[in-house]
Design an enzyme around this catalytic site. Structure first.
Site, short mmCIF file in Angstrom:
data_model
loop_
_atom_site.label_atom_id
_atom_site.label_comp_id
_atom_site.label_asym_id
_atom_site.label_seq_id
_atom_site.Cartn_x
_atom_site.Cartn_y
_atom_site.Cartn_z
N GLU A 1 0.92 -1.11 0.01
CA GLU A 1 -0.01 0.03 -0.05
C GLU A 1 0.93 1.35 -0.01
O GLU A 1 2.08 1.34 0.60
CB GLU A 1 -0.86 -0.10 1.26
CG GLU A 1 -1.89 -0.92 1.07
CD GLU A 1 -2.76 -1.17 2.44
OE1 GLU A 1 -3.95 -1.15 2.40
OE2 GLU A 1 -2.37 -1.08 3.54
N CYS B 1 3.46 8.82 1.05
CA CYS B 1 4.17 7.52 1.85
C CYS B 1 4.27 6.26 1.14
O CYS B 1 3.06 5.81 0.86
CB CYS B 1 3.24 7.36 3.26
SG CYS B 1 3.67 6.27 4.56
N CYS C 1 6.71 -7.10 6.62
CA CYS C 1 7.71 -6.51 7.24
C CYS C 1 8.18 -7.81 8.49
O CYS C 1 7.12 -8.33 8.83
CB CYS C 1 7.33 -5.43 8.07
SG CYS C 1 8.59 -4.54 9.10
N CYS D 1 7.27 -5.68 15.30
CA CYS D 1 6.50 -4.87 16.30
C CYS D 1 5.25 -5.14 16.61
O CYS D 1 4.17 -5.20 15.69
CB CYS D 1 6.72 -3.36 15.82
SG CYS D 1 8.60 -3.04 15.40
N CYS E 1 1.96 -2.90 15.36
CA CYS E 1 1.74 -2.52 14.11
C CYS E 1 1.23 -3.47 13.12
O CYS E 1 1.70 -4.60 13.27
CB CYS E 1 3.35 -2.38 13.49
SG CYS E 1 3.37 -1.91 11.85
N CYS F 1 -0.34 6.00 10.23
CA CYS F 1 0.89 4.95 10.70
C CYS F 1 0.61 3.78 11.17
O CYS F 1 -0.37 3.62 12.39
CB CYS F 1 1.32 5.73 11.76
SG CYS F 1 1.55 7.62 11.25
N1 SAH Z 1 9.59 0.23 9.94
C1 SAH Z 1 9.83 1.40 9.54
C2 SAH Z 1 8.78 2.34 8.89
C3 SAH Z 1 7.51 1.94 9.10
S1 SAH Z 1 6.34 2.37 10.04
C4 SAH Z 1 9.91 2.08 11.00
O1 SAH Z 1 9.33 1.09 12.11
O2 SAH Z 1 10.29 2.98 11.44
C5 SAH Z 1 6.24 4.30 10.26
C6 SAH Z 1 5.86 4.65 11.65
O3 SAH Z 1 4.58 4.17 12.19
C7 SAH Z 1 7.04 4.03 12.43
O4 SAH Z 1 7.35 4.88 13.54
C8 SAH Z 1 6.04 3.19 13.43
O5 SAH Z 1 6.67 2.57 14.57
C9 SAH Z 1 4.89 3.61 13.52
N2 SAH Z 1 3.68 2.87 13.78
C10 SAH Z 1 3.52 1.34 13.41
N3 SAH Z 1 2.27 1.05 13.89
C11 SAH Z 1 1.82 2.08 14.46
C12 SAH Z 1 0.44 2.19 15.18
N4 SAH Z 1 -0.45 1.25 15.11
N5 SAH Z 1 0.28 3.46 15.61
C13 SAH Z 1 0.94 4.47 15.49
N6 SAH Z 1 2.24 4.37 14.87
C14 SAH Z 1 2.57 3.24 14.35
#
Ligand code: SAH
Length: 392
Positions: A117, A130, A137, A141, A144, A368
């Site tokens: 996406e 974005c 991935c 985490c 996420c 995000c």
């Molecule tokens: N893998 C990279 C980029 C992808 S996500 C990274 O982790 O930086 C971009 C941002 O969104 C990251 O800071 C990630 O931690 C955040 N993110 C992921 N899941 C989220 C959620 N459920 N709510 C808010 N931010 C989130």
């Protein structure tokens, strides 16, 4: 929320949205190559070298991705070049808009059926893309959505660049109401861990920032690479001498909690990852962005704000607080506003710049951490209802 017209999946592609096929890298595309590489590619196809520039001007200069629209090329040439240099890499499966048309999410099917996406976000003074750097991935985490699905594969340079060129074309068409028509920023905050696909992401950054017609001509400063904190790759990035903005997804100032929220912390600890981020800032002279998703009763305690403040005080860094976007089935929720305000207040009191990010695209799961194309894949593979949703 507006559901935009959808390109139906053709019935002669039965596994168009299936993940069962083994993922594979896509065919070569113009955007994988620099101008010299394109010249040798066109000459090896029996075309004159100037075609490389002609194609590049269409693709990067005019944002034309479809060879049939390149009407100054002879028909036979077009066919040859399509097959060898402009294969279709991304097929839109679904487009959704919200925030009065200022946020648009595109779900793409890649050549092997993998799904990714991209999100386009319009503001009064700028338009930001974005983009995804991987399908899925591998960083796991737990908060996420993409992290829940595991890694399918890395995207190629051109698969990354083509997302941006497409979105720049959408912006140029005036579709993002209330925003300038020129896409000016790119954030690697879609699906995937950009630094886990390091060489391709760096090459994509070069393509996006080389002046047209070789590249898209964006400013390096307007490109943000976001990472969970892969320290060796961060160190490599320092050595590239690029001036892209670095965002570090910290989410906790202490190793105990960060080990859980960002599992890669078990390998590279908070102190080590912050050191690498500060070294990047020192080298580029640019503030690093410390990303911190505020999760109710998990990482939003006043003592954690104070600890973060101490870690960042006097450093070239600012904190970007993101109200958690809860993912389906998650036990976690965003922090209440008063808790969020107190967190910001404590950081500022410690002399650290902090802002709360707006939560664009929530309605269309485009905010995000909400990008989770795989869910659609699984649902579609197993149920008619989801298929209908895709094909409507
Ligand atoms: N893998 C990279 C980029 C992808 S996500 C990274 O982790 O930086 C971009 C941002 O969104 C990251 O800071 C990630 O931690 C955040 N993110 C992921 N899941 C989220 C959620 N459920 N709510 C808010 N931010 C989130």
């Amino acid at each position: 929320m507006t559901i935009l017209p959808v390109i139906p999946i053709s019935p002669d592609q039965p596994d168009a949205v299936s993940t069962r096929r083994r993922p594979s890298m896509p065919p070569r595309h113009l955007a994988d190559l620099d101008l010299a590489g394109r010249k040798s590619a066109v000459t090896s196809l029996g075309e004159p070298a100037f075609r490389a520039k002609q194609l590049s001007t269409h693709y990067f200069g005019r944002l034309v991705r479809d060879v049939s629209e390149m009407t100054d090329l002879p028909a036979a040439t077009r066919e040859r070049l399509t097959a060898d240099l402009l294969p279709t890499l991304l097929t839109p499966i679904r487009e959704q808009a919200c925030d009065d048309g200022a946020t648009r999410k595109t779900l793409w099917k890649l050549h092997d059926g993998a799904l990714v996406e991209s999100v386009l976000m319009g503001y009064p003074d700028r338009v930001t893309a974005c983009v995804s750097s991987q399908a899925g991935c591998g960083m796991a985490c737990p908060f996420c959505a993409t992290g829940q699905q595991g890694l399918t594969r890395n995207l190629s340079v051109a698969e990354i660049v083509d997302q941006v060129v497409y979105l720049a074309g959408v912006a140029a068409s005036g579709a993002v109401t209330g925003s300038p028509p020129r896409l000016s920023r790119v954030v690697f905050m879609g699906m995937g861990e950009p630094l886990a696909n390091y060489p391709r992401v760096i090459e994509a950054v070069r393509r996006l920032t080389t002046p047209a017609p070789e590249g898209l001509g964006l400013s390096q400063r307007h490109i943000t690479v976001s990472t969970v904190g892969l320290v060796p790759a961060m160190r490599r990035l320092i050595a590239e001498q690029l001036s892209v903005t670095l965002a570090l997804s910290l989410h906790a100032p202490d190793d105990d909690l960060r080990d859980e929220l960002v599992p890669v912390n078990q390998r590279w600890k908070v102190a080590e990852v912050l050191d690498a981020a500060f070294d990047y800032a020192a080298q580029t002279g640019r503030r690093v962005s410390i990303e911190y998703a505020l999760i109710r009763d998990v990482n939003d305690h006043p003592w954690r704000a104070d600890l973060l403040g101490r870690l960042l005080n006097g450093k070239l860094a600012h904190v970007n607080l993101i109200p958690l976007n809860p993912t389906p089935g998650s036990k976690w929720d965003a922090s209440p506003k008063p808790v969020e305000r107190e967190f910001v207040r404590r950081l500022r009191e410690a002399g650290v710049a902090a802002t709360v990010r707006d939560t664009r695209g929530r309605e269309i799961d485009g905010a995000c951490g909400q990008l989770a194309a795989g869910e659609l894949t699984h649902a579609s593979a197993g149920g008619a209802a989801a298929d209908a949703e895709v094909a409507q």
